[in-house]
Motif scaffolding. Sequence first.
Motif, PDB file in Angstrom:
ATOM      1  N   ASN A 103       2.078  11.540   6.371  1.00 55.89           N
ATOM      2  CA  ASN A 103       1.698  11.021   5.052  1.00 55.89           C
ATOM      3  C   ASN A 103       1.559  12.159   4.034  1.00 55.89           C
ATOM      4  O   ASN A 103       0.565  12.255   3.315  1.00 55.89           O
ATOM      5  CB  ASN A 103       0.390  10.214   5.155  1.00 55.89           C
ATOM      6  N   SER A 127       2.869  13.968   0.725  1.00 55.65           N
ATOM      7  CA  SER A 127       3.633  13.813  -0.508  1.00 55.65           C
ATOM      8  C   SER A 127       2.951  14.668  -1.572  1.00 55.65           C
ATOM      9  O   SER A 127       1.842  15.161  -1.347  1.00 55.65           O
ATOM     10  CB  SER A 127       3.620  12.343  -0.952  1.00 55.65           C
ATOM     11  N   ASP A 156       1.563  13.661  -3.990  1.00 52.67           N
ATOM     12  CA  ASP A 156       0.325  12.947  -4.279  1.00 52.67           C
ATOM     13  C   ASP A 156      -0.754  13.282  -3.241  1.00 52.67           C
ATOM     14  O   ASP A 156      -1.838  13.751  -3.578  1.00 52.67           O
ATOM     15  CB  ASP A 156       0.651  11.441  -4.296  1.00 52.67           C
ATOM     16  N   SER A 157      -0.398  13.071  -1.971  1.00 51.89           N
ATOM     17  CA  SER A 157      -1.403  13.292  -0.926  1.00 51.89           C
ATOM     18  C   SER A 157      -1.751  14.773  -0.781  1.00 51.89           C
ATOM     19  O   SER A 157      -2.760  15.119  -0.186  1.00 51.89           O
ATOM     20  CB  SER A 157      -0.918  12.727   0.411  1.00 51.89           C
TER      21      SER A 157
HETATM   22  C1  LIG Z   1      -1.385   8.436   2.416  1.00 47.37           C
HETATM   23  O1  LIG Z   1      -1.731   9.207   1.278  1.00 47.37           O
HETATM   24  C2  LIG Z   1      -2.135   8.463   0.155  1.00 47.37           C
HETATM   25  C3  LIG Z   1      -2.401   9.457  -0.965  1.00 47.37           C
HETATM   26  O2  LIG Z   1      -1.217   9.904  -1.472  1.00 47.37           O
HETATM   27  C4  LIG Z   1      -3.359   7.635   0.473  1.00 47.37           C
HETATM   28  O3  LIG Z   1      -3.693   6.864  -0.652  1.00 47.37           O
HETATM   29  C5  LIG Z   1      -3.064   6.763   1.666  1.00 47.37           C
HETATM   30  O4  LIG Z   1      -4.242   6.088   2.049  1.00 47.37           O
HETATM   31  C6  LIG Z   1      -2.566   7.571   2.834  1.00 47.37           C
HETATM   32  N1  LIG Z   1      -2.134   6.709   3.921  1.00 47.37           N
HETATM   33  C7  LIG Z   1      -2.540   6.858   5.159  1.00 47.37           C
HETATM   34  C8  LIG Z   1      -1.996   5.909   6.151  1.00 47.37           C
HETATM   35  O5  LIG Z   1      -3.309   7.751   5.490  1.00 47.37           O
END
Ligand SMILES: *[C@@H]1O[C@H](CO)[C@@H](O)[C@H](O)[C@H]1NC(C)=O
Length: 358
Positions: free
Chosen positions: A342, A344, A346-347
């Motif tokens: 996960n 990106s 963003d993350s």
């Molecule tokens: C993945 O990252 C996003 C932030 O970009 C977050 O909102 C989301 O909950 C995350 N998903 C998981 C499965 O951890």
Amino acid sequence: MAPRRGAWLLALGLAAYQGFAFLAPTVPSRAPTGLARGFGRCPQQRAASATQRQLVPGAGEALATILVSEMGDKTFFLTMVLAMRKSRRLDVSRNDRPALPLAWVHFPKCGSSFLNMLIHQPDFCDVAPGFSVDEDNFGTCFSFNFNDVCEDLCDTQRLRCQPVVHECIGSQYTELKGHMVGMFRQPEQRILSAYHDEQHNWLVEGDCEEKAAPKPALPIFAELFGGTVTYQLTGEGYAGDHKLPLLPDLPVRTRAMAEEAVRRVSGFAFVGITDEWDLSVCLFHATFGTKCRALDFLDVRPGTSEAEVYDTAPLRGYRDELDGMVYQEALRIFQANLLKYNVSMDSCQRCFNEAQGV
Ligand SMILES: *[C@@H]1O[C@H](CO)[C@@H](O)[C@H](O)[C@H]1NC(C)=O
């Protein structure tokens, strides 16, 4: 045993006894697939001082054994191969994490600063927080010079010290599989970057090893430099292949080697992409559960770096097809891992913010 071979063995044995490192390149190695037969050696197998510490003890013992017993060629070579492997064997005795020790695979022009992320992983190396392997601390040939002290500074159960800079994986693949980490780069960009690197020049005067030939025209350089990631993943020895034009015999790089190299990308515990440095750094920390540091991003502000992209027109249509195959696979794995962890832009904000503070 033929007298000639006997004399040769004796000479080798004496040399080994005296601890000469030049023995190592005379030893044929075995690739797991048999593909390596006829690859020739990686060129520029100097770097003896670094190799010495790694290779000589095991090789010396093996040779001593051979000298007192008459063995056939087969056993001789097998013993030598085992001796080489033993002396480079990964230390996995007290590892809590299966990827450890991490083994950096350093393709030329794919980001030497990756090392600075590695040495600052928790418990990896005994270095101050702001310490960096760079020209200020280690001189122009910092990669080479760091290798000489790597074992003194780092825990080899966490970080494998490279026997030589830009070493080939070749027959070590079985051992290094699952431990390898490294950055890959779009092949034509990698070629252009090498061509334009006047500081650590790959072909002209002033590089880390010797005065070299004048720079050839770019399309010629590209032909010579192309396919060297393929070679580094499948060939033996030291991938000083950036100096290919200096060699009397160019190592062969074939499609079969590229196909094997493609398979070997899955042996990486981490695949990064040089042109996606920030995401790669973030992915690295997500993969190993470690904290982002400002220095991982060099001097570039986290999240905003734009890799330098070279105009490919001067290549006049040249495409590095072999390394292109490897790069496509690296990109595929990179993208799959972004999804898996996960990761990106963003993350990664959290990682980028962490880095502001460290
Ligand atoms: C993945 O990252 C996003 C932030 O970009 C977050 O909102 C989301 O909950 C995350 N998903 C998981 C499965 O951890």
